[in-house]
Design a protein around this motif. Structure first.
Motif: not given
Length: 163
Positions: A53-72
């Motif tokens: 399911a997660l791979i299909r979400e990535v495959e369907a995306a034209d653009v991917i945006v990831i927002g993340t903190p830097m932890h340790n």
């Protein structure tokens, strides 16, 4: 997200908030499914459902945006759980004598990284394991067009003295 919709009306956005709804860590059945070509061909029932399911979400995306903190000095565990599900030999990458080869179509990936310290530039005062790790993980599945955007250090007003 709204910027994308304003630039391209009719755009649909899939939002996955790993902080609010964390993914489970990979389980024993998942490891069994990935253990050999035989188990990959006939994985235990349900063992790869979340990964697929997660791979299909990535495959369907034209653009991917990831927002993340830097932890340790690196990525948070919830982002690592997502990566563990989408990096799958035989599905999103293949191993070759010269290294991993991505099987997904490349598309832009924008990665926003927030850190209370400085990890790039002249003021860098801590190592950065997040950027090289995430860049390599995404590249190994074919997502090579990456743009890292950083928000570093405390805001200028923290620690300021009031007169």
């Amino acid at each position: 997200m709204f910027i994308f919709q304003a630039a391209a009306p009719g755009t649909s956005i899939i939002r996955r908030d790993l902080g609010a709804e964390p993914l489970p860590q990979t389980e024993a059945l998942y490891a069994v499914a990935l253990a050999s070509p035989a188990t990959l061909a006939a994985p235990p029932m349900g063992s790869l459902n979340l990964s697929e399911a997660l791979i299909r979400e990535v495959e369907a995306a034209d653009v991917i945006v990831i927002g993340t903190p830097m932890h340790n000095l690196t990525i948070p565990s919830v982002l690592k759980a997502w990566i563990d599900q989408i990096l799958r030999v035989g599905r999103t990458m293949k191993s070759t004598p010269s290294g991993k080869v991505g099987m997904l179509r490349d598309r832009p990936v924008y990665i926003g990284v927030a850190s209370g310290g400085f990890f790039t530039g002249e003021r860098a005062n801590q190592p950065d394991f997040l950027t090289p790790y995430l860049s390599l993980a995404l590249s190994s599945i074919g997502l090579k067009t990456q743009q890292f955007l950083t928000l570093q250090g405390p805001p200028h007003w923290i620690g300021a003295r009031h007169r």
